[in-house]
Design an enzyme around this catalytic site. Structure first.
Site, mmCIF file in Angstrom:
data_model
loop_
_atom_site.group_PDB
_atom_site.id
_atom_site.type_symbol
_atom_site.label_atom_id
_atom_site.label_comp_id
_atom_site.label_asym_id
_atom_site.label_seq_id
_atom_site.Cartn_x
_atom_site.Cartn_y
_atom_site.Cartn_z
ATOM 1 N N ASP A 1 0.831 -1.203 0.000
ATOM 2 C CA ASP A 1 0.000 0.000 0.000
ATOM 3 C C ASP A 1 0.866 1.255 0.000
ATOM 4 O O ASP A 1 2.067 1.220 0.312
ATOM 5 C CB ASP A 1 -0.892 -0.035 1.255
ATOM 6 C CG ASP A 1 -2.186 0.739 1.091
ATOM 7 O OD1 ASP A 1 -2.304 1.505 0.126
ATOM 8 O OD2 ASP A 1 -3.080 0.584 1.959
ATOM 9 N N ASP B 1 -10.664 2.106 -3.621
ATOM 10 C CA ASP B 1 -11.323 1.788 -2.347
ATOM 11 C C ASP B 1 -12.839 1.827 -2.501
ATOM 12 O O ASP B 1 -13.562 1.540 -1.546
ATOM 13 C CB ASP B 1 -10.912 2.799 -1.271
ATOM 14 C CG ASP B 1 -9.560 2.451 -0.651
ATOM 15 O OD1 ASP B 1 -9.070 1.336 -0.891
ATOM 16 O OD2 ASP B 1 -9.013 3.299 0.070
#
Ligand code: DGJ
Length: 744
Positions: free
Chosen positions: A480, A550
């Protein structure tokens, strides 16, 4: 006269270079003056004679003449790698400040050579060169002794030209590169439209289509990551081009940092496309004897519209970009702890989730954020990559071992490039942050970026990742990255190199990724950056798949998948069924809608807590079963966009053996009394029949392609149970239908 051979690169005696496979050609020449002039990019042309860079026109008004050559004006000449200062007033591909302090140069042809396959790019990711040939052209500026090597790779089986430029300073003076593009493409006058992809967090890959304007139009990043604001991908096409028709010229970069892609339509209406590192806030000092390589630019031509272009990209990304060892490997279904538990993870909780995952038939448990020392929320601990002893008393490796003992794979989340100032690492090494002296830090998500221009930082991060991966207990890593660069500087570099930091950072990141992924080729890596904040081919060279957004609400995700699919194959996309109300936009949708949208990805799973799982147990079990059954087709099949409007989307995937066809149809808001609609399928075998699994009804392949299928409809007023096969959608909003056809 051409030197005929079987080679894909033919060079004539008068220095015309023809790079052709059986479908496309890229052609340029050396002018009498030594200027590299672009001639053609498009559908295959077998012979290069008869092509011209355009008439040399008589003196017009205040038009300039290059080096006093009569009627030769570079402003009106298509070129391969234009420079600044000698009668071309458009943005140049290369711009260098020399030792005298001025920035005029003249790069003229020096030599060429053809090499088999494709030389690797120094320290940067580049596409593989399977079944390719590369032409290297040297251009010299004789005043500064700067030598450029332009690389052009042509592929036998892909309609892609890969380009990059290598700079060598052969003089005894340092020079400063101000602008070093990877490619320039000067297209002739024409009515072009352009398409680009833009957005923000949770709404990546929105698209905009427009007429190419006069003047310059630029998409770019200045954020230190390719970003979700603009993806480094620009499509130019003939006016009116659609999914199946029209000429398309598309460019992308194998680069994950500050980029710029621009069009410039000048007074003579030719269009210049430049692609490369963003010249804004960039300089590179090239000392005597030093060299510099640009990132790679990839250019596609298709005369079969946007779908034709996407098919070229999809196959190219799979065969020449993303790690080969996972390309045709069905990805495991997974349960990710993030939206199930956020930071509230522990050994016990993960084992409970693993049990649930197992009961639901899921194949992998992913421990997302929250597992390392002190990480109870997002204010703390990034950089301290050691297991949290309270949550995982025997270390996450032991938890992983126990999860694997249940017959599941185990995945782990890292955010290696970041540090919280509330961390042991920051206390020990405050100098390891990207920073400029005397300026306050801007923080994003309470975190700062580590200075990957420093070798000791790269070594520290490699060591930390290695310490977990060497246990052999980790099958998958989610990598990430949750903030972009501000106050950009490095305490390790001198003042004249501070504007090199963003690019040096990328070189450091690529080195780290290369070391980790080379040492652990069997670990599946997933690229993530708050979703799609760094979703590009540079990252996908190391990682097989990416968390594209997301946004887990299926309605929100339709646009994202549709946009991303222009460049990225389904094999690179990950998705999951998240909870309702959706955590990003609060929308309630059925499991069916979530499952049917999530279907079109290769890495598919869930991020649901135990309660969510129980609420829709049977539907979720069925979704996982379907995902497992179709996993191989997702990595190997061909994806097509059949329909995309504000209210309706229809996609198709056909398996690589053409035996199975999946058609997803999504209807966002219901409306009464709608017209019937059809979609024509693509790529079927016209001579056989296909049966619709839900009804058993058989359709001819030719009928499905030429006539099409009736799309299910929302018929809120007249719905009668069992009226026909599955031609009704659920009543109301956010409806979907997944039709599966099998070849008879
Ligand atoms: C941002 C990612 O996009 C999410 O999926 C999740 O991994 C969080 N970071 C964790 O902090």
């Amino acid at each position: 006269m051409s030197v005929e051979s079987q080679s894909m690169i033919n060079v004539s005696e008068d220095l015309k270079f023809n790079l052709s496979n059986s479908r496309i050609s890229y052609i340029f020449q050396v002018s009498a003056e030594g200027v590299l002039e672009h001639l053609f990019f498009g559908q295959r042309i077998s012979a290069s004679h008869g092509l011209s860079a355009g008439p040399r026109r008589e003196f017009r008004g205040c038009t300039l003449e290059f080096q006093s050559i009569e009627n030769y004006n570079l402003d009106d000449t298509p070129q391969e790698y234009p420079w600044y200062g000698t009668s071309d007033s458009r943005q140049p591909a290369v711009h260098i400040r020399n030792g005298e302090g001025n920035s005029t140069s003249t790069f003229l042809f020096k030599s060429h050579r053809v090499v088999q396959n494709k030389p690797e790019l120094n320290s940067l990711p580049s596409a593989r060169g399977l079944d390719s040939e590369t032409l290297q052209i040297q251009l010299l500026d004789s005043v500064t002794d700067i030598l450029l090597t332009l690389n052009y790779t042509v592929y036998e089986h892909h309609d892609v030209i890969a380009r990059s430029t290598h700079f060598s300073n052969n003089s005894d003076h340092a020079v400063t590169i101000l602008n070093a593009h990877s490619s320039c493409l000067d297209l002739p006058q024409g009515d072009y439209e352009l398409l680009h992809f833009n957005g923000s967090w949770a709404r990546e890959f929105e698209s905009e289509r427009m007429v190419v304007p006069k003047g310059r139009f630029t998409i770019e990043s200045t954020r230190g990551a390719s970003s979700n604001a603009h993806n480094p991908f620009l499509v130019l096409m003939s006016k009116g081009a659609g999914e199946q028709n029209g000429d398309v010229y598309a460019t992308t970069l194998m680069y994950s940092g500050n980029f710029s892609l621009s069009t410039e339509k000048n007074e003579f209406e030719s269009v210049r496309i430049l692609a490369g590192i963003n010249p804004f806030n960039f300089q590179w000092v090239l000392e005597p004897g030093a060299s510099f390589s640009t990132p790679e630019s990839l250019q596609v031509f298709s005369n079969q519209g946007l779908d034709g272009m996407s098919q070229v990209w999809h196959r190219f990304v799979k065969e020449q970009v993303s790690p080969l060892q996972f390309n045709d490997v069905a990805r495991p279904t997974y349960l990710n702890s993030w939206e199930a538990a956020y930071f509230d993870v522990s050994h016990g909780k993960i084992l409970e989730l693993a049990d649930k995952a197992k009961q639901f038939g899921v194949e992998m448990l992913v421990l997302d954020d929250g597992w390392f020392v002190g990480r109870s929320d997002d204010t703390t601990s990034l950089g301290d990559w050691f297991s949290d002893a309270e949550k995982f008393p025997e270390g996450v490796e032991e938890t992983a071992k126990q999860v694997k003992a249940k017959g599941l794979k185990f995945g782990l989340w890292f955010e290696p490039e970041m540090v919280n100032r509330k961390s042991k690492l920051f206390v020990k090494h405050p100098e390891w942050l990207i920073q400029v002296p005397d300026r306050r830090f801007s923080t994003g998500r309470y975190q700062n970026i580590l200075d990957l221009t420093r070798q000791e930082v790269i070594d520290y991060l490699f060591d930390r990742l290695d310490s977990f991966l060497k246990s052999g207990m980790i099958d998958y890593v989610k990598w990430d990255m949750n903030r972009v660069m501000t106050e950009v500087g490095s305490l390790a570099l001198p003042s004249n190199r501070q504007l090199e930091v963003p690019h040096r950072y990328m070189l450091g990141l690529y080195q780290l990724l290369d070391r980790v992924t080379t040492k652990y080729p069997n670990v599946l890596f997933e690229n993530c950056a708050s979703g799609g904040n760094r979703f590009d081919l540079g990252m996908l060279r190391y990682m097989s798949q990416g968390w594209v957004s997301d946004m887990c609400d299926p309605v929100g995700r339709l646009a994202i998948i549709n946009g991303a699919s222009h460049l990225f194959p389904l094999s690179t996309l990950a998705s999951y069924i998240g909870p309702v109300p959706n955590h990003q936009n609060g929308r309630f949708t059925s499991v069916k809608m979530r499952q049917d949208v999530g279907f079109f990805a290769s890495a598919r799973g869930l991020s649901l807590n135990e309660e969510d799982l129980e609420t829709s147990r049977e539907e979720i079990e069925a979704a996982i079963e379907l995902y497992k059954k179709t996993a191989q087709d997702m990595v190997g099949g061909s994806f097509h966009r059949l329909k995309y409007t504000n209210n309706e989307v229809c996609w198709q995937l056909i398996s690589s053996d053409k035996r199975r066809v999946y058609v997803g149809y999504y209807h966002i808001l219901s409306a009464p009394n709608l017209p019937y609609r059809r979609a024509r399928l693509i790529g079927l075998d016209v001579s056989v029949g296909y049966h619709l699994v839900s009804s058993g009804e058989v359709f001819g392949g030719d009928a499905l392609m030429h006539l099409g299928i009736d799309l299910p409809y929302v018929d809120a007023m007249q719905h009668q149970e069992g009226r026909d096969y599955n031609n009704h959608l659920d009543k109301g909003d956010f409806a979907s239908n997944l039709m599966v056809f099998e070849r008879v």
